[in-house]
Every structure is written in C-alpha cells, then in structure tokens.
Design an enzyme around this catalytic site. Structure first.
Site, PDB file in Angstrom:
ATOM      1  N   CYS B  75     -25.619  -6.115 -38.709  1.00 57.54           N
ATOM      2  CA  CYS B  75     -25.932  -4.685 -38.675  1.00 57.54           C
ATOM      3  C   CYS B  75     -24.927  -3.900 -39.506  1.00 57.54           C
ATOM      4  CB  CYS B  75     -25.922  -4.172 -37.227  1.00 57.54           C
ATOM      5  SG  CYS B  75     -26.070  -2.370 -37.156  1.00 57.54           S
ATOM      6  N   CYS B  78     -22.694  -1.124 -37.432  1.00 55.04           N
ATOM      7  CA  CYS B  78     -21.675  -1.466 -36.446  1.00 55.04           C
ATOM      8  C   CYS B  78     -20.293  -1.325 -37.105  1.00 55.04           C
ATOM      9  CB  CYS B  78     -21.885  -2.909 -35.963  1.00 55.04           C
ATOM     10  SG  CYS B  78     -23.154  -3.061 -34.663  1.00 55.04           S
ATOM     11  N   HIS B 142     -24.170  -0.936 -30.417  1.00 57.05           N
ATOM     12  CA  HIS B 142     -25.439  -1.249 -31.089  1.00 57.05           C
ATOM     13  C   HIS B 142     -26.647  -1.098 -30.172  1.00 57.05           C
ATOM     14  CE1 HIS B 142     -27.820  -3.296 -34.251  1.00 57.05           C
ATOM     15  NE2 HIS B 142     -28.509  -3.798 -33.237  1.00 57.05           N
ATOM     16  N   ASN B 182     -35.375   8.885 -36.208  1.00 57.61           N
ATOM     17  CA  ASN B 182     -36.556   8.048 -35.988  1.00 57.61           C
ATOM     18  C   ASN B 182     -36.131   6.945 -35.035  1.00 57.61           C
ATOM     19  OD1 ASN B 182     -37.876   9.420 -38.115  1.00 57.61           O
ATOM     20  ND2 ASN B 182     -37.071   7.984 -39.621  1.00 57.61           N
ATOM     21  N   HIS B 193     -29.592  -0.109 -34.856  1.00 57.36           N
ATOM     22  CA  HIS B 193     -28.434   0.635 -34.365  1.00 57.36           C
ATOM     23  C   HIS B 193     -28.788   2.117 -34.186  1.00 57.36           C
ATOM     24  CE1 HIS B 193     -23.915   0.522 -34.023  1.00 57.36           C
ATOM     25  NE2 HIS B 193     -24.167   1.822 -33.978  1.00 57.36           N
ATOM     26  N   HIS B 195     -29.065   5.688 -34.623  1.00 57.94           N
ATOM     27  CA  HIS B 195     -28.594   6.569 -35.692  1.00 57.94           C
ATOM     28  C   HIS B 195     -29.646   7.603 -36.033  1.00 57.94           C
ATOM     29  CE1 HIS B 195     -31.203   3.889 -37.998  1.00 57.94           C
ATOM     30  NE2 HIS B 195     -31.154   4.741 -39.000  1.00 57.94           N
ATOM     31  N   GLN B 197     -30.567  10.747 -39.252  1.00 58.83           N
ATOM     32  CA  GLN B 197     -30.435  10.959 -40.686  1.00 58.83           C
ATOM     33  C   GLN B 197     -30.418  12.455 -40.976  1.00 58.83           C
ATOM     34  OE1 GLN B 197     -32.793   8.294 -43.351  1.00 58.83           O
ATOM     35  NE2 GLN B 197     -33.830   7.692 -41.471  1.00 58.83           N
TER      36      GLN B 197
END
Lengths: 375, 375
Positions: B75, B78, B142, B182, B193, B195, B197
């Site tokens: 990933c 991470c 994660h 998303n 993971h 997150h 944007q």
C-alpha cells in the site's frame, strides 16, 4: 415484414415484427392470448425539478422490485412454451417483438402528484412522469447478442425502431424518442435476453437540452447546423474516423468522455430514424454489425464488451430544426475487466476525466479487423 | 496541531498534520527523507471542449497505468517502515498527511497542447489541464474507515481540508476547490487505505456551472441566495430532515437522484470551509461521524456502504457571492449488494431515474439509531 399488434393481459400493447415465413408469431396471436393473471401496471412515477441543476429527476420507486437476473428458465423475454410458465410474449416463437415495459420509468396515464410543487414550495415543481417505456426483443434466441444477429434480422430491428419512433412521436406530450440498448451485467442489465429499450420522454432530457443550447449558439454565430459541421470536421480531419460507407460515417468524437466511444452519423442530413431511406437502412445494418463486432474485440481477452448504444434523434417539436440523427455507442470498460467508475469528480461535479484519448480509441478501432464475434 | 511541509523525491509537496504528542511524523521529516528514485510526474493532461454539451473533458491517459488495488503490504499510503519498500509517505507514522497525487488528472505545469484547437478546428478548443490533485490520508491505520476515526482525528482531517482549500484557492488560475472521498471497490476505489482527494479545478465543473446558472436566475427573480432558500425550505418542510444540530442541518434533497443521498449544510451562510468557526467545525465533526455511521447501517446485511462524499464550496472568484458551502454524501447502492448503474437513460441522455423517493431515504436515515459501525 408483417406487423401484428395485440394486447397483454394487463392491457399493455405488444407488437410483433415478423420477417421470416411462416410468420410464426403474428399468425398465432388470436389463439395464443396472454392468459396470465396480471395486476394493472402501477403508473406512479413522478418527475421532480432539481433546482440545483435545472434538471428533471424521475422517481419510479415501483422499479426497485423489478425482475433481477432471473434464471434462463424464467426469462420473461423468451417465447411462451408448453414446458414453462407464460412469459411476457404469448407466442411460441417470434422474430422481433416490442411491448410496453411492465416496470416503466415513464408511463402513459401516470397519475398527477397531489400538488404541482413538492410540499407546496415554489422551489420544487413536480409533474407526472408521463411518456412511455417499451422493450424491444431482438430475437427469440436467449443466447444471441445483437452483434451475432443475421443481417436481415438487424434490418427488422431497425424497421421496428423506425415504426416505434413514428408512433411514439405522434403521441401527445412526447418531446423526444430515445431507442437504446444496454448490454452486460457490468452496467446493470437485469435481463440477459438480447433486448433494447425505447424511452419516449415527456420533456427534453438534459443531454438534449445541452446539445440544443450549443446548437442554437452555433446557429446564431454561423447560420449552420452544429451536428452537420461536426461530421464535416471529423471527415476533414480523418484522425478519429473508424469507418466510412456510402451513407454513413463512424468516428470517435473529438472530446470522447468514455474509454470506448464511437458515433455513427448519416452522411445526409436526417432528423430521426423515420427519415432514413431503404439504402441507408441497409447500409446501416451492415455498419452497425461491423462496429459492434469490433467492439467485442476491442480488448484482448474480453469476449463481449458491456456497452450502451443509443440513438440520439431530433426532438419531436422544440428544436427539431437543429436536430440531426446519430448513434452513440460506448463502453465503460477502460482496460480488460476494469470498469471506468464515475466517482467523485464525475458523479459529484460532472467533471469528466478520461484515461485515454479519442485518437487512441480510433486507432484501436481501425486496427481491429472485422470478423465473427469471439465466444 | 502541528503542520510540517516537505517534498517527495520527485518534487511533489507533502504536508503532515500532526494532532497527537509526540508529533511522530513532523519531527522525523528531516531524517526520513524520501529516498526513492522517482521519475518526475508526467503532466500531460489536456482539457478538450465537448461542443455537443459545452463541457470540458479532461484527457489524462497516463492515469490508466495507475496503481490498482495493491496488496496491503504494498500500500503506497501506509507509512514507510523498515520491513517493507518505501511508500509515498517517508515517515514511520503519521496522523493526517496530504500530498500531491502521483497520477494527477490535473497538474500544475501541465504542458500546453501544440495548438489551442484540436486539429486546428474552431469547433474543438483545447487547453492544458492545469490545476492540482492532492491525496489526503485520514490515518496511518490501513484498516480503519472515516466513520471509525476518533472525533479529534476527524477534526484534524477537517483542519487539513480548511488549510488546503485556503492554499489552493490562492494559487493562480484555480476556479474551485473540491474535497471529496470515494469509498468502496464497488465505485472504483483503487487504493483500500482510508483517504480522500482534493481537486483544484482550473475551470468551473459542469455541476457548479449549472448551480451558478440556477442561482443567478433565482437571484434575479428574488434577490436571494438559492442555497439559503433551499435550506430554509427544507427546514420549514421537515419531511426530509435527517438530523439538526446547533450549527448544521442534514437533509435529503427534494429531488435526490441517488438511491442514498444526504446534504449537510451550515445554518449560517458560509462560502467555503475556510470561513467555518471552531464551534462549527467541532459540531460538524460529530455530525459527519453520525451521518457516515447511519450510512453504514442503511441496508441490512451491508457492513460498509460504498459512498462518495464531496464538499461543494463557493467558486474562488466568478460566482462566489452566490455560493454556499454544503457537503453531499451519496451512495450508488440501491438495495443490499445491488448497485444503481448509470445505463442508457442516465449515461446517454443525462435523464435520471431514481428507484426510491427522497422522503423514503430520509425516513430510513431517521430510523437508524446512531452507534458503532458494524464490522
């Protein structure tokens, strides 16, 4: 071709388009009446005005219970045969058949909502989602795809679309007739039998509204029809041309937003399917099969690409003089077995990000030799 | 909170937002430099004008090779630890971190295309897809989701969004800043993971253009701000209210087009995240967790609903006076494990069909008791 109209048990219209002697379906309609015990279609759809976007949204909550990926033995689009329950089609066989959708998004006789504004508030106009939704079965063979149909059958399907476009355009209150096919579970198809749909919208859909806005601005500036100029410009450039025939041009649009997209436009100015002449229809049937055949080999290792194919026709009344027929074929697959998802930027903001270029799509289409569809 | 900025090996900016003593990441940045051998980011995106719709489409063909669902051990979001290859984050731990996307749709320094029109034709203007795309990691863990973050961490994420909105709005040529998340492979998330944007658009996206058009018409007619009037009307009606707090209102919009959709708006007129006061941010953090927690129990038997959550902020310049902040949270799931697909009517015509009603969505949201997220 022989056309035979009948009605289903709940009063919906059904029309056979027979192209092959003996005319199996039409001949049998009197004997093979629909004997199912069906409730009338619930016509409860409403359209609400989305004041944030200026678009109408149709609410059709009865559709959430629609038939979902039934087993082949329960397919409602297969012919009715002795060894299985009656289907939507009360005939032992058929060539092409069109009937009103049992779970329509837009329905004739839709009840007007109790008030003409949601909660009586000026911000939120609402109206009945009138109009009409029809299903077009391309063949009685459950396992064929459109691209595998014999050429004369494609011609019959086109004849059915011409017939329905003419009939639906003549109904009161129809703004535009949209004939389309969704193929592939990846894009949500809930019935595997090869079929298309026809939506007769009571108001111009947002994409048509946008095209009309653009066409009017272009006409005011140049005195010309936008879609004609786009076709001419594509032919002049040539970089995105996929195929040309005597009567048609297939090209990838210069700002294609889908990972696979091709437009097929008639070389002669034509408003909608009803204005096409026989040689144009013949030519189209072959080109349509060619384009769909190439689509099915667009990605190595993917047999049948999920796709949407839709006929953009001139509006019935408002804006008709600036309309021009074209077929839009596109797929949401961006790489073998990887779908393009419409996430934050597309779904939230309407801002499209393409992972490819129109020229790359066209080059790939041109590199694919026509031929039989891989199984 | 401590903010520490650094740069990655290819020159991209990375900023730590540390909220917990000892400030693990920020303290270590000098020692833990990014030592990877990275090529510069390819800034080859172009925007083309789609003359059929009047919208700009971004072509970012380098993104088709972006990292796709890597194994957890690989990933890139991470922290970098001794037992595995270096990731995008050159620190052994972090609280919240923001950095420029390695596969940006919009990139600072995007090269202008060779000509300002595709094939030199007036019909098809094109321009560099300038702007900026950033990634926001919510936690170094994660396996957490946003809805499972502790309240102070949500507050840190919001602080990071405030900071980035301010910074990106100040860059030349940015029209609007869009912060979004998303979640779920079902909608195409390529990194598991947790997150979000941030897209800093160089032109107003189509949805904002539409809202601005509607807001201007409403203002010309009434002298008022449309989004203010919508909030007041929702509060007056009450039928679609999901939750209210001292500073915020969560409601299902009257013409919701997604099968699950809720908007969260501040009670005070606020243009964007940077104008929020501390008590409003505190209040928001709790309500945001509440809404996401309910989302995760919206359907029985579905643990974590795929969703998109996006902050609609006022444009940076043009139209700012009519803008008003709101958060849009929506899911494409229409029934347990059944996704709403955008097929012919939606994708081809932009004509939305919803299988539910806004009132039914709101009633379901209200019926869900707040509580821990099911695992």
């Amino acid at each position: 071709m022989r056309k035979t109209a009948t009605t289903l048990a709940d009063g919906r219209e059904l029309i056979y388009f027979d192209d092959t002697e003996p005319y199996t379906s039409g001949a049998a309609t009197r004997e093979l009446r629909d004997r199912r015990d069906l409730d009338p279609v619930a016509a409860t759809s409403t359209m609400r005005y989305d004041v944030l976007t200026g678009e109408w949204v149709t609410l059709a909550s009865h559709r959430n219970s629609r038939t979902f990926l039934p087993a082949v033995a329960e397919c409602p689009l297969c012919p009715t045969r002795a060894d299985r329950p009656a289907t939507e089609i009360p005939a032992e066989d058929y060539d092409v058949v069109v009937f009103e959708n049992r779970f329509p998004s837009l329905a004739r006789g839709a009840e007007p909502p109790a008030t003409d504004h949601v909660d009586g508030d000026d911000l939120w106009p609402q109206r009945p989602a009138s109009g009409r939704c029809e299903v077009v079965c391309f063949t009685s063979d459950h396992d064929l795809g459109f691209a595998e149909l014999p050429l004369p059958r494609v011609r019959t399907v086109l004849a059915a679309l011409v017939d329905r476009t003419r009939a639906l355009s003549a109904l009161p209150g129809i703004a535009q007739v949209y004939c389309f096919e969704n193929r592939g579970e990846e894009i949500g198809v809930t019935l595997g039998h090869p079929h298309g749909q026809i939506y007769a919208y009571p108001a111009l859909p947002p994409r048509t509204e946008a095209l009309l806005r653009q066409s009017r601005a272009h006409h005011a500036r140049t005195g010309r029809v936008l879609l004609r100029d786009v076709l001419d410009a594509e032919r002049r450039s040539g970089r995105r041309i996929v195929a040309t025939t005597e009567h048609w041009t297939a090209y990838v649009p210069a700002a294609a937003r889908w990972p696979v997209e091709v437009h097929v436009a008639p070389n002669r100015d034509v408003a909608d399917l009803t204005e096409l002449r026989d040689p144009e229809l013949e030519d189209l049937a072959a080109l349509y099969l060619d384009v769909l055949g190439r689509l099915d080999r667009f990605f190595d290792g993917v047999g049948k690409l999920p796709y949407i194919a839709g006929w953009h026709q001139a509006p019935v009344e408002e804006g008709r003089e600036l309309g021009r027929l074209y077929l839009q074929v596109f797929s949401l697959m961006r790489a073998p077995h990887r779908m393009k998802f419409l996430a934050g930027s597309e779904s939230g903001m309407g801002a499209w990000i393409s992972d490819t270029t129109p020229e790359a799509i066209a080059a790939r289409f041109r590199a694919i030799a026509p031929g039989p569809v891989p199984s």
